[in-house]
Design a protein around this motif. Structure first.
Motif, PDB file in Angstrom:
ATOM      1  N   LYS A 118       0.125 -16.634 -19.666  1.00 41.29           N
ATOM      2  CA  LYS A 118       0.238 -15.548 -18.744  1.00 41.29           C
ATOM      3  C   LYS A 118      -1.174 -14.974 -18.445  1.00 41.29           C
ATOM      4  N   ILE A 119      -1.295 -14.543 -17.196  1.00 38.47           N
ATOM      5  CA  ILE A 119      -2.413 -13.992 -16.872  1.00 38.47           C
ATOM      6  C   ILE A 119      -2.068 -12.619 -15.970  1.00 38.47           C
ATOM      7  N   LEU A 120      -2.369 -11.403 -16.309  1.00 41.96           N
ATOM      8  CA  LEU A 120      -2.242 -10.304 -15.905  1.00 41.96           C
ATOM      9  C   LEU A 120      -3.320  -9.818 -14.944  1.00 41.96           C
ATOM     10  N   ILE A 121      -2.984  -9.687 -13.630  1.00 43.47           N
ATOM     11  CA  ILE A 121      -3.951  -8.891 -12.671  1.00 43.47           C
ATOM     12  C   ILE A 121      -3.665  -7.367 -12.420  1.00 43.47           C
ATOM     13  N   THR A 122      -4.773  -6.468 -12.736  1.00 42.54           N
ATOM     14  CA  THR A 122      -4.274  -5.198 -12.585  1.00 42.54           C
ATOM     15  C   THR A 122      -5.056  -4.641 -11.448  1.00 42.54           C
ATOM     16  N   GLY A 123      -5.946  -5.296 -10.550  1.00 43.42           N
ATOM     17  CA  GLY A 123      -6.846  -4.390  -9.640  1.00 43.42           C
ATOM     18  C   GLY A 123      -7.345  -3.426 -10.122  1.00 43.42           C
ATOM     19  N   ASP A 124      -7.245  -2.110  -9.732  1.00 42.91           N
ATOM     20  CA  ASP A 124      -8.140  -0.903 -10.181  1.00 42.91           C
ATOM     21  C   ASP A 124      -7.286  -0.061 -10.810  1.00 42.91           C
ATOM     22  N   LEU A 125      -6.233  -0.595 -11.357  1.00 44.67           N
ATOM     23  CA  LEU A 125      -5.295   0.531 -12.121  1.00 44.67           C
ATOM     24  C   LEU A 125      -6.002   1.465 -13.172  1.00 44.67           C
ATOM     25  N   PRO A 126      -5.967   2.782 -12.802  1.00 44.44           N
ATOM     26  CA  PRO A 126      -6.551   3.765 -13.530  1.00 44.44           C
ATOM     27  C   PRO A 126      -5.562   4.079 -14.655  1.00 44.44           C
ATOM     28  N   TYR A 127      -5.793   5.112 -15.340  1.00 47.24           N
ATOM     29  CA  TYR A 127      -4.935   5.628 -16.703  1.00 47.24           C
ATOM     30  C   TYR A 127      -3.710   6.171 -16.126  1.00 47.24           C
ATOM     31  N   GLU A 128      -3.633   6.914 -15.211  1.00 49.96           N
ATOM     32  CA  GLU A 128      -2.271   7.539 -14.754  1.00 49.96           C
ATOM     33  C   GLU A 128      -1.134   6.400 -14.628  1.00 49.96           C
ATOM     34  N   ALA A 129      -1.653   5.560 -13.663  1.00 52.00           N
ATOM     35  CA  ALA A 129      -0.893   4.258 -13.277  1.00 52.00           C
ATOM     36  C   ALA A 129      -0.644   3.228 -14.202  1.00 52.00           C
ATOM     37  N   ALA A 130      -1.724   2.981 -15.010  1.00 58.48           N
ATOM     38  CA  ALA A 130      -1.376   2.131 -16.245  1.00 58.48           C
ATOM     39  C   ALA A 130      -0.299   2.726 -17.284  1.00 58.48           C
ATOM     40  N   GLU A 131      -0.475   4.031 -17.626  1.00 59.77           N
ATOM     41  CA  GLU A 131       0.579   4.769 -18.571  1.00 59.77           C
ATOM     42  C   GLU A 131       1.744   4.716 -17.810  1.00 59.77           C
ATOM     43  N   ILE A 152      -1.180  -2.618  -7.106  1.00 63.97           N
ATOM     44  CA  ILE A 152      -0.349  -3.514  -7.556  1.00 63.97           C
ATOM     45  C   ILE A 152      -0.708  -4.487  -8.530  1.00 63.97           C
ATOM     46  N   CYS A 153       0.237  -4.529  -9.388  1.00 63.14           N
ATOM     47  CA  CYS A 153      -0.174  -5.562 -10.747  1.00 63.14           C
ATOM     48  C   CYS A 153       0.912  -6.864 -10.617  1.00 63.14           C
ATOM     49  N   TYR A 154      -0.105  -8.108 -10.841  1.00 57.83           N
ATOM     50  CA  TYR A 154       0.860  -9.260 -10.771  1.00 57.83           C
ATOM     51  C   TYR A 154       0.610  -9.981 -11.948  1.00 57.83           C
ATOM     52  N   MET A 155       1.960 -10.565 -12.751  1.00 55.74           N
ATOM     53  CA  MET A 155       1.603 -11.549 -13.628  1.00 55.74           C
ATOM     54  C   MET A 155       1.876 -12.823 -13.027  1.00 55.74           C
ATOM     55  N   LEU A 156       0.782 -13.818 -13.509  1.00 59.21           N
ATOM     56  CA  LEU A 156       0.797 -15.170 -13.069  1.00 59.21           C
ATOM     57  C   LEU A 156       0.972 -15.835 -14.331  1.00 59.21           C
ATOM     58  N   THR A 157       2.118 -16.805 -14.371  1.00 62.76           N
ATOM     59  CA  THR A 157       2.547 -17.671 -15.369  1.00 62.76           C
ATOM     60  C   THR A 157       2.364 -19.115 -14.847  1.00 62.76           C
ATOM     61  N   PHE A 210       0.892  -1.151  -0.069  1.00 64.36           N
ATOM     62  CA  PHE A 210      -0.111   0.017   0.006  1.00 64.36           C
ATOM     63  C   PHE A 210       0.844   1.217   0.160  1.00 64.36           C
ATOM     64  N   ALA A 211       0.298   2.290  -0.480  1.00 65.76           N
ATOM     65  CA  ALA A 211       0.970   3.562  -0.224  1.00 65.76           C
ATOM     66  C   ALA A 211       1.147   3.825   1.253  1.00 65.76           C
ATOM     67  N   PRO A 212       1.713   4.935   1.759  1.00 66.59           N
ATOM     68  CA  PRO A 212       2.094   5.306   3.155  1.00 66.59           C
ATOM     69  C   PRO A 212       0.604   5.945   3.523  1.00 66.59           C
ATOM     70  N   MET A 213       0.063   5.546   4.740  1.00 71.52           N
ATOM     71  CA  MET A 213      -1.330   6.007   5.028  1.00 71.52           C
ATOM     72  C   MET A 213      -1.303   7.560   5.066  1.00 71.52           C
ATOM     73  N   ASN A 257       5.080  -3.941  -9.753  1.00 68.14           N
ATOM     74  CA  ASN A 257       5.381  -2.591  -9.449  1.00 68.14           C
ATOM     75  C   ASN A 257       5.139  -2.500  -7.862  1.00 68.14           C
ATOM     76  N   GLN A 258       5.397  -1.258  -7.805  1.00 74.84           N
ATOM     77  CA  GLN A 258       5.247  -0.694  -6.367  1.00 74.84           C
ATOM     78  C   GLN A 258       4.416   0.185  -6.340  1.00 74.84           C
ATOM     79  N   PRO A 259       3.601   0.921  -5.504  1.00 77.54           N
ATOM     80  CA  PRO A 259       2.338   1.611  -5.742  1.00 77.54           C
ATOM     81  C   PRO A 259       2.710   2.777  -6.058  1.00 77.54           C
ATOM     82  N   TYR A 260       2.161   3.492  -7.089  1.00 78.61           N
ATOM     83  CA  TYR A 260       2.485   4.754  -7.573  1.00 78.61           C
ATOM     84  C   TYR A 260       1.945   5.820  -6.592  1.00 78.61           C
ATOM     85  N   LEU A 261       2.487   6.918  -6.768  1.00 75.10           N
ATOM     86  CA  LEU A 261       1.668   7.907  -5.863  1.00 75.10           C
ATOM     87  C   LEU A 261       1.245   9.137  -6.326  1.00 75.10           C
ATOM     88  N   PHE A 262       0.136   8.955  -7.013  1.00 75.03           N
ATOM     89  CA  PHE A 262      -0.659  10.123  -7.750  1.00 75.03           C
ATOM     90  C   PHE A 262      -1.547  10.846  -6.731  1.00 75.03           C
TER      91      PHE A 262
END
Length: 359
Positions: free
Chosen positions: A256-269, A246-251, A177-180, A231-236
């Motif tokens: 390959k299966i990509l888990i993206t959580g709720d990744l919005p545009y900014e973090a996806a880019e 956090i995204c996970y790649m399962l092989t 998680f990002a810092p509280m 990745n580690q959490p992006y701080l936007f």
């Protein structure tokens, strides 16, 4: 006449493709339910041209049995996972959530997120039916529709409450998680109590089993399942909680299966920039933020998945035919579905239809 003949041939071919798709599900022995979105666009056009509506309900072969578990429809699809399974869980929830259970070829369990607090009993029974022991719990970000069920289980274990789902071995927990303080400064205020609760619950858990803020590229194996943390959490300072996903790649068996959580545009880019397209290539992609307000066309283009997992409830899925424009700033369900068609995704699997298991 030539134009009419050509059109009839196209419709016939499309309907044959649709029939083959449904038959394939029946051959796998699972519930043969194909969401309307999983019908190829050409077949949808053919149905519409013949007076049907491909956007209504599901296509279902009447002769095959519908498998139910705790009153929830069970669907399956053969992906070639070498004895492993991946299940996207709807449970009894009517809202959006993300709960995925992976079972390796040697029977060990990986849970991704887990969904709402109210999903804890269903998820707990599911885990118990598969041995009652979790090897690894992977968290994407601290929103209640992702971490709620785990919070309940951690709290019940801490309190000694006798509920049977509290006696599950929760295994090792990976979270970043990002810092509280960052959440307090930028996240919506109503989300803060759950974020703090998650921090506190994990802090009270056996710390020898907790892996916090693992570096991007961290990788480990559970049976024939390889997990890579991307990745580690992006701080936007906008959409802070979702952007910290956090995204996970399962092989699994080469898939390959990509888990993206709720990744919005900014973090996806940013993830695409940091990791590069090659590192994101996958056979299956979990659509970010339940199929709306997540990812981007460039991001999904880089992933290039054949199959899309939509952790999307019926209330959102019903919006798939709403009007949209290619350049609109809000990424709606309708626009994301258009992207999937444009990228020639072969099949869409929608949580609204029940639990989905890939084998």
């Amino acid at each position: 006449m030539k134009k009419m003949t050509g059109r009839l041939l196209s419709i016939s071919a499309a309907l044959l493709l649709l029939t083959n798709s449904v038959t394939a599900f029946a051959d796998q022995g699972g519930a043969n339910i194909v969401s309307a979105a999983s019908v190829p666009e050409s077949a949808q056009s053919a149905q519409a041209g013949s007076g049907g509506s491909a956007s209504e309900g599901t296509t279902e072969k009447k002769s095959a049995p519908i498998i139910m578990n705790q009153g929830v429809r069970q669907n399956s699809f053969e992906l070639g996972l070498g004895g492993a399974t991946v299940t996207m869980i709807k449970g009894k929830e009517s809202g959006q959530q993300l709960a995925i259970v992976v079972k390796s070829n040697d029977g060990r369990i990986i849970v991704v997120d887990g969904g709402f607090k109210t999903n804890a009993p269903y998820l707990g029974e599911y885990i118990k039916a598969n041995g009652g022991k979790v090897a690894v719990w992977l968290l994407t970000h601290p929103h209640v529709d992702h971490v709620g069920a785990l919070d309940v289980m951690l709290e019940q274990q801490k309190s000694g409450n006798p509920k049977d789902f509290a006696k599950i071995d929760l295994g090792e927990i990976y979270y970043s998680f990002a810092p509280m303080d960052f959440y307090k400064a930028h996240e919506q205020e109503y989300r803060l109590p759950v974020i703090q609760e998650s921090y506190d619950d994990i802090a009270a858990y056996d710390q020898s089993k907790v892996h916090y803020n693992s570096p991007a590229g961290t990788s480990f194996d559970i049976g024939n399942v390889n997990v890579q943390i991307l990745n580690q959490p992006y701080l936007f300072d906008i959409d802070t909680g979702n952007n910290s996903s956090i995204c996970y790649m399962l092989t699994i068996n080469g898939k390959k299966i990509l888990i993206t959580g709720d990744l919005p545009y900014e973090a996806a880019e940013q993830l695409l920039k940091d990791r590069g397209a090659a590192a994101l290539k996958a056979d299956v992609v979990q659509l970010a933020h339940h199929g709306q307000h997540g990812g981007s066309f460039a991001f999904y283009s880089a992933v290039g998945a054949k199959y899309a997992l939509w952790p999307t409830p019926q209330s959102l899925w019903d919006k798939r035919d709403e009007a949209f424009t290619e350049d609109q700033q809000t990424y709606t369900i309708a626009l994301t579905r258009h992207w999937m068609n444009k990228l020639s995704v072969e099949q869409n699997f929608v949580m609204a239809d029940g639990d989905w298991t890939f084998r």
